[in-house]
Design a protein around this motif. Sequence first.
Motif, PDB file in Angstrom:
ATOM      1  N   SER A  58       0.902  -1.087  -0.135  1.00 55.95           N
ATOM      2  CA  SER A  58       0.046  -0.112   0.243  1.00 55.95           C
ATOM      3  C   SER A  58       0.796   1.178   0.109  1.00 55.95           C
ATOM      4  N   ASN A  59       0.589   2.214  -0.930  1.00 59.49           N
ATOM      5  CA  ASN A  59       1.465   3.368  -1.008  1.00 59.49           C
ATOM      6  C   ASN A  59       0.850   4.368  -0.052  1.00 59.49           C
ATOM      7  N   SER A  60       1.482   5.287   0.695  1.00 62.89           N
ATOM      8  CA  SER A  60       1.112   6.028   1.699  1.00 62.89           C
ATOM      9  C   SER A  60       1.772   7.556   1.610  1.00 62.89           C
ATOM     10  N   THR A  61       1.122   8.447   2.320  1.00 62.44           N
ATOM     11  CA  THR A  61       1.710   9.799   2.403  1.00 62.44           C
ATOM     12  C   THR A  61       2.044  10.381   3.362  1.00 62.44           C
ATOM     13  N   LEU A  62       3.175  10.898   3.586  1.00 66.26           N
ATOM     14  CA  LEU A  62       3.354  11.481   4.877  1.00 66.26           C
ATOM     15  C   LEU A  62       3.527  13.002   5.065  1.00 66.26           C
ATOM     16  N   TYR A  63       2.888  13.631   5.800  1.00 67.17           N
ATOM     17  CA  TYR A  63       2.663  15.200   5.753  1.00 67.17           C
ATOM     18  C   TYR A  63       3.541  15.553   6.806  1.00 67.17           C
ATOM     19  N   ILE A  64       4.511  16.287   6.684  1.00 64.31           N
ATOM     20  CA  ILE A  64       5.611  17.226   7.583  1.00 64.31           C
ATOM     21  C   ILE A  64       5.221  18.534   7.621  1.00 64.31           C
ATOM     22  N   GLN A  65       5.203  19.172   8.765  1.00 67.49           N
ATOM     23  CA  GLN A  65       5.071  20.631   8.895  1.00 67.49           C
ATOM     24  C   GLN A  65       6.596  21.122   9.589  1.00 67.49           C
ATOM     25  N   ALA A  66       7.395  21.740   9.116  1.00 66.82           N
ATOM     26  CA  ALA A  66       8.774  22.057   9.647  1.00 66.82           C
ATOM     27  C   ALA A  66       9.087  23.702   9.561  1.00 66.82           C
ATOM     28  N   GLU A  67       9.970  24.017  10.472  1.00 65.48           N
ATOM     29  CA  GLU A  67      10.544  25.524  10.179  1.00 65.48           C
ATOM     30  C   GLU A  67      11.196  25.709   8.945  1.00 65.48           C
ATOM     31  N   GLU A  68      10.835  26.923   8.180  1.00 65.14           N
ATOM     32  CA  GLU A  68      11.190  26.978   6.969  1.00 65.14           C
ATOM     33  C   GLU A  68      12.850  27.359   7.001  1.00 65.14           C
ATOM     34  N   ASN A  69      13.404  27.419   8.026  1.00 68.35           N
ATOM     35  CA  ASN A  69      14.951  27.376   7.882  1.00 68.35           C
ATOM     36  C   ASN A  69      15.449  26.052   8.053  1.00 68.35           C
ATOM     37  N   LEU A  70      14.756  25.138   8.013  1.00 71.34           N
ATOM     38  CA  LEU A  70      15.089  23.579   8.002  1.00 71.34           C
ATOM     39  C   LEU A  70      14.935  23.095   6.488  1.00 71.34           C
ATOM     40  N   GLN A  71      14.445  23.827   5.515  1.00 69.20           N
ATOM     41  CA  GLN A  71      14.159  23.436   4.020  1.00 69.20           C
ATOM     42  C   GLN A  71      15.179  22.791   3.330  1.00 69.20           C
ATOM     43  N   ALA A  72      16.255  23.579   3.207  1.00 71.84           N
ATOM     44  CA  ALA A  72      17.461  22.812   2.746  1.00 71.84           C
ATOM     45  C   ALA A  72      18.006  21.478   3.236  1.00 71.84           C
ATOM     46  N   ALA A  73      18.296  21.356   4.677  1.00 69.49           N
ATOM     47  CA  ALA A  73      18.518  20.073   4.846  1.00 69.49           C
ATOM     48  C   ALA A  73      17.493  19.000   4.946  1.00 69.49           C
ATOM     49  N   LEU A  74      16.335  19.151   5.189  1.00 65.02           N
ATOM     50  CA  LEU A  74      15.121  18.453   5.200  1.00 65.02           C
ATOM     51  C   LEU A  74      14.872  17.885   3.868  1.00 65.02           C
ATOM     52  N   GLU A  75      15.069  18.664   2.933  1.00 71.26           N
ATOM     53  CA  GLU A  75      14.636  18.483   1.395  1.00 71.26           C
ATOM     54  C   GLU A  75      15.529  17.293   1.054  1.00 71.26           C
ATOM     55  N   ASP A  76      16.783  17.384   1.653  1.00 72.04           N
ATOM     56  CA  ASP A  76      17.912  16.481   1.135  1.00 72.04           C
ATOM     57  C   ASP A  76      17.419  14.928   1.904  1.00 72.04           C
ATOM     58  N   VAL A  77      17.152  15.301   3.139  1.00 68.50           N
ATOM     59  CA  VAL A  77      16.876  13.987   3.846  1.00 68.50           C
ATOM     60  C   VAL A  77      15.764  13.221   3.298  1.00 68.50           C
ATOM     61  N   VAL A  78      14.720  14.075   2.720  1.00 66.93           N
ATOM     62  CA  VAL A  78      13.577  13.668   2.112  1.00 66.93           C
ATOM     63  C   VAL A  78      13.774  12.819   0.921  1.00 66.93           C
ATOM     64  N   VAL A  79      14.634  13.364   0.034  1.00 66.01           N
ATOM     65  CA  VAL A  79      15.138  12.676  -1.066  1.00 66.01           C
ATOM     66  C   VAL A  79      15.691  11.176  -0.973  1.00 66.01           C
TER      67      VAL A  79
END
Length: 253
Positions: A58-79
Amino acid sequence: MKDYKLLLAGLILLLLILFIAVFTWLWIHNRKNIDPLPVMANKKEPIVVPEEEENAVSNSTLYIQAEENLQAALEDVVVSFESRYPHVQVQASYVPAHTLLTLSNATSSDDERSEFVVGVDMIIANDSLPTERLAPLQAELQAAQNNQEEAISKTDTAKIDDTNSRTLNSYNYALRDEKTLEGVILTDNTAAVNFRNFLLSSTGQDILKKYDYHNIEGYKNSVNDLFNPTSRAKQASNDTSVDVADALSNGKS
C-alpha cells in the motif's frame, strides 16, 4: 536370419526416434530452468516488481510541517528517505517558527486521511519542544479528536473510539549551537515513525551534518571520544544526553 537383422535394426531405429522425441519434449518444457537469470548492470536501476506484489504494497503519504529554515537540510533527507521507501511520498510544508505548532488550517477531511485525527503527521522544529510548549498543540489535538468522534457518532456509533488523543512526546534529532533540536509525531501513521527513525539513523545524521547540524549523543562518537573523553566532551554529554531507546519508541503513553 536376414529378416531378423532387419527387424532388429528397425527396432533400434524406433527406440532412437522415441528417445529423440522424449528428449526434445523435455528440452522445450524445461527450457526456462536453464535460461540465465536477468542481472542488472547498475545497482541503482529500479527493481521491477511483479504487478500482484506491487498491488499488495500500500502506498502512503507522510505530511510534515517544519520550520522554514530547515528546508534545505530536510529536502535532502526526504530525497534519501523516499529512495529507501519508494512507496512513501513525503509532503513537506515549511512555515515560520511562530506558526509551526498551529494546525487549525491543517485538519484532515479527505477520505484517505480519515483514519487520522489531524492532517499533519509530524512537526519538526529548529528548536526544542518542551512539554509546556506542546501543551496548546496537545489541547488542539484533543479537540480535533473530539470533533472527529462527534462526526462519526452521527453516522456509525460502532466506530467511536473512546481512547484519549495521542500524548505528544518530542524526540531529539540533532544539535546546533549547543541547543537540542526536536520534532514530534502527531498521528499513528507508520511512515512518520519510519521517517523519525531515518532521521536518527547514521544516514540521516550524515545528511544533517552537511548542513552544520551536529549528531545527537549516541551516534557518530569517534574512537578517541569513546576511550579518552575530554572534560568538555563529558560536559556536553551531560547537558545534551539523549535516551536512544526512548527516541526510537512510538511516543505513545
